[in-house]
Each structure stands twice: as C-alpha cells, then as structure tokens.
Scaffold this active site. Structure first.
Site, PDB file in Angstrom:
ATOM      1  N   LYS A 165      41.422  48.115  36.503  1.00  0.00           N
ATOM      2  CA  LYS A 165      41.917  47.319  37.629  1.00  0.00           C
ATOM      3  C   LYS A 165      42.713  46.146  37.078  1.00  0.00           C
ATOM      4  CE  LYS A 165      38.906  43.714  36.984  1.00  0.00           C
ATOM      5  NZ  LYS A 165      39.290  42.335  36.559  1.00  0.00           N
ATOM      6  N   GLY A 218      33.879  48.279  31.958  1.00  0.00           N
ATOM      7  CA  GLY A 218      32.454  48.500  32.113  1.00  0.00           C
ATOM      8  C   GLY A 218      32.053  48.657  33.570  1.00  0.00           C
ATOM      9  N   ASP A 224      32.263  42.884  40.445  1.00  0.00           N
ATOM     10  CA  ASP A 224      33.447  43.700  40.743  1.00  0.00           C
ATOM     11  C   ASP A 224      33.168  45.203  40.700  1.00  0.00           C
ATOM     12  OD1 ASP A 224      33.138  43.802  38.021  1.00  0.00           O
ATOM     13  OD2 ASP A 224      35.218  43.349  37.521  1.00  0.00           O
TER      14      ASP A 224
END
Length: 280
Positions: free
Chosen positions: A9, A100, A134
């Site tokens: 992202k 991650g 996130d």
C-alpha cells in the site's frame, strides 16, 4: 492449495492529528494499493498445526504477523484445522509499504476460505485491528480514507497512476517514529473533500529525513524527476507518473545500490481480484 497476493500500500498523504491516552495516534491518511507485493501459498494441515516457511531473519515464527493472524482466527472460531504457509517475500521490512500487515490480512482471508469458516469481511476486519491499525484496510481491499488510528475507513477513489517506489537501504520502525518527541502531532482535522483540494504531505517525512539521512538523500534525488514523498513512516518513497515507461525510465537512473520497482495504483486490491478469479 492456493496462492494469494499480499499487495503493498501507499499512504498518499499522512496527517497526525493527536495522541491518545492509550499511546496510539489519531491520524488521517489515504490508502491505495499497488499491483506488487508478497505472495502466500496455503496448504491444509492436520490438528492445529501451523508452519511458516521460510523463516524471516530476526523474527521468530510465533512473532510473525502471519502466524499471529492464523492463531487469532483459530482462537476466535475454535477451529482445530491447521495450515502450511509459504511466504514469497518481496516487500522490504520497515519500508512503510505495509508488507507485514498485508501478509496478516491475506492470511485471515485465505484461512477463512481454506478452513471454510464463512466469517464476514466485517468480522475479519474487526479481528484485524488487534494485529495492527492498517490491517483492516488490506482485509477490506478497497482504497480508503482512514481516520482514528487508521481503522475507520471511508471508500475513496483516487487516480490510479503508475508509481515509482524506491527503497533506501535502511529500515524504519514505526514505533520509533511515533514515539519520537519531535513528531508533528497537532495537524488540523480535514474532510476528505478538503484533502482532495489541497497539496498532499506526510507529517512523518521531516522527522524521518532528519533521523535517516539515506531517506533525505533519495527524496532529494527523486524530486529532480517528479513530485515525491514518503509512504507511512518510511523508509520507502514514491512518485507518480502518467505511464509505465516514464516511471521505468527514472528507475533505470536510480543511484547504484538503491532497490525499487514500478507498479500500478489500484483502488481494488489485487487480493480481491485474485479471490474473484478463484471463484469463477
């Protein structure tokens, strides 16, 4: 057995609007995916067995977000099935690309499918918050305006240009930046519409440039070719281009030893696209 992507992202902007009593920070950000990232292969295994290959340097398997996500799903559902998980790692650790978190989200979505748990996307996203602020955006799989600690998501539809993403040879720990006393923490809260009508910035960028000269140096280099900024808490930086060819031309000029890649911005995650393909 099946393989699913765990895409990177970008934070197209990142604004820190306050620090909460629990130590977390309130923020505003615009998340967008790119068509580049890690990949994970999932195979059924018996009796609660969870294995992850290969192991990552300096990260014990039970500390890896992939295994944590699998254990979370087992604990929530009482599932006693297991899985063998193979990770093809392409995204740098400490790069601000969400590698991650994306791995964890793909694990939740994949094991929900593999184990036939039939949990809703909303339930998976609610579980995901405990793994990282996130992770939910990766579970939901759509570009989004994020508020709160990053878990309050409003669908957004930014342009989908080609990006050049460069990775300085340094790893930046998110916790280190958010705990730094010099971090800007009082930016004004704006609506998404206000953000769309003003220049974008990243409140972490000035501090990271000060603490990590490698980031500052690479940002200065890339600024010669296109407006550029940092994603997340760094260390990776990016710039947008109208075409793949234009982005690759600048990548070819990158300083010796600097790793990078060119990828297309995606308002729908490649994870959702691959799931739809598997269902056809």
């Amino acid at each position: 057995m099946f393989t699913l992507p765990a895409p990177a992202k970008l934070n197209l902007f990142l604004s820190i609007t306050g620090r909460r009593d629990d130590g977390y920070h309130n923020l505003q950000s615009l998340f967008q995916f790119v068509d580049y990232g890690d990949a994970l292969t999932f195979t059924e295994a018996p009796d609660n067995e969870l294995t992850l290959t290969p192991t990552l340097d300096g990260v014990l398997p039970e500390q890896n977000l992939i295994i944590k996500a699998a254990r979370l799903l087992q604990a929530h559902t009482g599932c006693t099935q297991g899985a063998q998980i193979h990770l093809t790692k392409r995204l740098p650790m400490g790069g601000g690309l969400g590698g991650g978190s994306s791995d964890a989200a793909t694990t939740l979505v994949a094991l929900n499918r593999l184990w036939q748990l039939k949990l809703s996307t909303n339930t998976l996203a609610e579980l995901a918050v405990s793994l990282g602020a996130d992770v939910p955006v990766f579970v939901r799989g759509y570009a989004a305006f994020a508020e709160g600690i990053g878990e309050q998501l409003t669908p957004a539809y930014p342009d989908e240009p080609w990006y050049l993403i460069l990775c300085p040879a340094v790893s930046v720990a998110t916790a280190t930046i958010f705990n730094d006393p010099e971090l800007t923490r009082n930016s004004k809260v704006l609506s998404l519409q206000q953000w769309l009508n003003r220049p974008w910035h990243n409140d972490c960028e000035a501090l990271v440039k000060k603490r990590y000269p490698e980031v500052a140096k690479l940002l200065s280099w890339l600024l010669e070719y296109a407006p550029s900024r940092m994603t997340g808490t760094g260390a990776c930086i990016f710039a947008s281009f109208d075409s793949q060819q234009a982005a690759e031309a600048v990548l070819a000029k990158a300083p010796v030893g600097v790793l990078g890649f060119v990828a297309k911005g995606c308002n729908q995650s490649p994870l959702l696209s691959e799931l739809a393909r598997l269902d056809t």
